[in-house]
Each structure stands twice: as structure tokens, then as C-alpha cells.
Enzyme design. Structure first.
Site, PDB file in Angstrom:
ATOM      1  N   GLY A  29      34.395  38.143  38.560  1.00 29.06           N
ATOM      2  CA  GLY A  29      33.867  37.063  39.402  1.00 29.06           C
ATOM      3  C   GLY A  29      32.437  36.733  39.043  1.00 29.06           C
ATOM      4  CD  GLU A 103      39.602  41.492  41.344  1.00 25.35           C
ATOM      5  OE1 GLU A 103      38.705  40.775  40.905  1.00 25.35           O
ATOM      6  OE2 GLU A 103      40.195  41.236  42.394  1.00 25.35           O
TER       7      GLU A 103
HETATM    8  C1  5RP Z   1      38.379  37.862  41.665  1.00 24.00           C
HETATM    9  C2  5RP Z   1      37.820  38.368  42.936  1.00 24.00           C
HETATM   10  C3  5RP Z   1      36.356  38.190  43.133  1.00 24.00           C
HETATM   11  O1  5RP Z   1      35.785  39.440  43.389  1.00 24.00           O
HETATM   12  C4  5RP Z   1      36.125  37.294  44.298  1.00 24.00           C
HETATM   13  O2  5RP Z   1      36.818  36.071  44.079  1.00 24.00           O
HETATM   14  C5  5RP Z   1      34.631  37.004  44.506  1.00 24.00           C
HETATM   15  O3  5RP Z   1      34.145  36.244  43.446  1.00 24.00           O
HETATM   16  P1  5RP Z   1      32.651  35.747  43.354  1.00 24.00           P
HETATM   17  O4  5RP Z   1      31.798  36.934  43.044  1.00 24.00           O
HETATM   18  O5  5RP Z   1      32.681  34.732  42.234  1.00 24.00           O
HETATM   19  O6  5RP Z   1      32.278  35.110  44.666  1.00 24.00           O
HETATM   20  O7  5RP Z   1      38.481  38.904  43.782  1.00 24.00           O
HETATM   21  O8  5RP Z   1      39.777  37.972  41.631  1.00 24.00           O
END
Ligand code: 5RP
Length: 219
Positions: A29, A103
Site C-alpha cells: 500500500g 497479507e
Molecule cells: C492492501 C491493503 C493496504 O494495507 C490498505 O489498502 C491500506 O493502504 P494505504 O496504505 O495505501 O492506505 O490492505 O491490500
């Protein structure tokens, strides 16, 4: 202060969670991108990283950090990742970046899940952010009906395939007061690869970026 500046703050703060000379689990992310860059710039050395996406692996390698396969590792001292929402118990919705399955796999190898997020991600109850679910394509229509039966509107995420080659549903309209029970239930449904509810693999710690500084939430 912008959301991006808050993400920079928590990315910096997360460096203190890195165990030098050990392996590290790295999520996916925009917040994690900043963490990877901060780690490389910090001069802190890790033995290598297990990553939750092709995107993060490429960024890690770009900085000269060795990326190991999850199967080559039995234990990680810490996994650092962002979240789309985090509740007062450290349960999270994840998968906005489509990396939820890997994840969860990497988080499962880790002794501690350190969530890094800006303050907008902290919620009293999970569910305002649509719940991502990675599915087997042939089960998609039946899973849409199953979510409807529990009050959710599941919408296929257009044009997106995960790193594992599967489509995603985003489920709107859920108010998730019992994340562990719902994760357990959805895990039973045929065709679900991974639900983006992280109650079993919830955060042990959250570094939350606020304009007043980085708040540490211990769960
Ligand atoms: C990816 C995720 C990310 O951790 C989540 O979407 C948060 O992303 P960002 O740091 O861009 O806000 O779960 O699958």
C-alpha cells in the site's frame, strides 16, 4: 497536515519496530511504500524481507533489499502493514490494494503485526470501508447472494485480478460488530479464497498518524 504527511510520519515511526539483522514481513500500500523507502534510507539492515505483493517485492528489490519466498521462512519477528480500517480491538479491514491473501499469509508467519495508518483509518466499528473478498470466479454469483443474505451488497471490483489471478468482491453495507465470528463464517463459504477481515491476524500494535504526532495503540 495532509494524509500523505501523516503516512510519512508513521512510516518513519515504524523504523523503531524493525529488528536489525532479522527478517521482516512487509505489507502493501501507499503507507508501506513510504515505510520501504524510509527503511532503505535509514541504513538499518534486515536479513531480508517476505513481501505480500509483487508491488512491494519490486520496491524492496529496487532498494537492494533481499526478498524471500514465504515458504522459505518459519517465523518473522514482525510484520508491518497498513489497513483500510482498524477498530478498538485491533481488528482490521484490509485488501483495498488487492493484496489481502498474501497479507494474511505473511501476517500468519509473524509474531507481531504492526499496523501503520493515518488517523482516518481508526473507526469504532468496521464496515464503512467495503469489505474486500478474494474469490474463485465460478463462486462469485453465489457469494454475492450469500452476502446479500447477511445484509451486504457485494460488487465485483472491475478490471482487477489479485497477484494470485483471482477476482475480488467489495462488500458494502456491513456493520461488523463481531469481526472474529464474521471472519470465521465467511471462511466457510465455498469459493472464498480470503476475506479481508483481519481478526485472527489482528494488529498487536498500531502506529496512528495524527497532526499531534504518532499515537501508539497497543492491543
Ligand atoms: C492492501 C491493503 C493496504 O494495507 C490498505 O489498502 C491500506 O493502504 P494505504 O496504505 O495505501 O492506505 O490492505 O491490500
Amino acid at each position: 497536515m495532509t494524509q500523505d504527511e501523516l503516512k510519512d510520519r508513521v512510516a518513519q515511526a515504524a523504523l523503531a519496530q524493525v529488528v536489525q539483522g532479522e527478517l521482516i514481513g512487509v505489507g502493501t500500500g501507499s503507507t508501506v511504500d513510504r515505510f520501504i523507502d524510509a527503511l532503505a534510507a535509514s541504513g538499518r539492515r534486515v536479513a531480508g524481507a517476505v513481501s505480500s505483493s509483487e508491488r512491494s517485492s519490486a520496491r524492496l528489490r529496487g532498494h537492494g533489499i533481499t526478498v524471500l519466498e514465504a515458504g522459505a521462512v518459519t517465523r518473522l519477528p514482525v510484520y508491518i502493514d497498513g489497513a483500510d480500517e482498524i477498530d478498538p480491538q485491533g481488528c482490521m479491514i484490509k485488501g483495498g490494494g488487492a493484496a489481502l491473501t498474501r497479507e494474511k499469509i505473511v501476517a500468519d508467519l509473524a509474531e507481531r503485526f504492526v499496523c501503520i495508518a493515518d488517523q482516518s483509518k481508526r473507526v469504532p466499528v468496521l464496515g464503512a470501508f467495503p469489505l474486500p473478498v478474494e474469490v474463485i470466479e465460478m463462486a462469485s454469483a453465489q457469494l454475492v447472494r450469500r452476502f446479500a443474505a447477511i445484509g451486504g451488497q457485494a460488487v465485483p471490483r472491475p478490471g482487477v485480478r489479485t497477484d494470485n489471478g483471482h477476482p475480488l468482491l467489495d462488500v458494502h453495507g456491513l456493520r461488523i460488530t463481531e469481526p472474529l465470528a464474521l471472519e470465521t463464517e465467511i471462511n466457510q463459504w465455498p469459493g472464498v479464497v480470503t476475506v479481508g477481515l483481519f481478526a485472527r491476524q489482528r494488529a498487536s500494535l498500531c502506529l496512528l498518524g495524527t497532526p499531534a504526532g504518532v499515537q501508539t495503540l497497543v492491543f
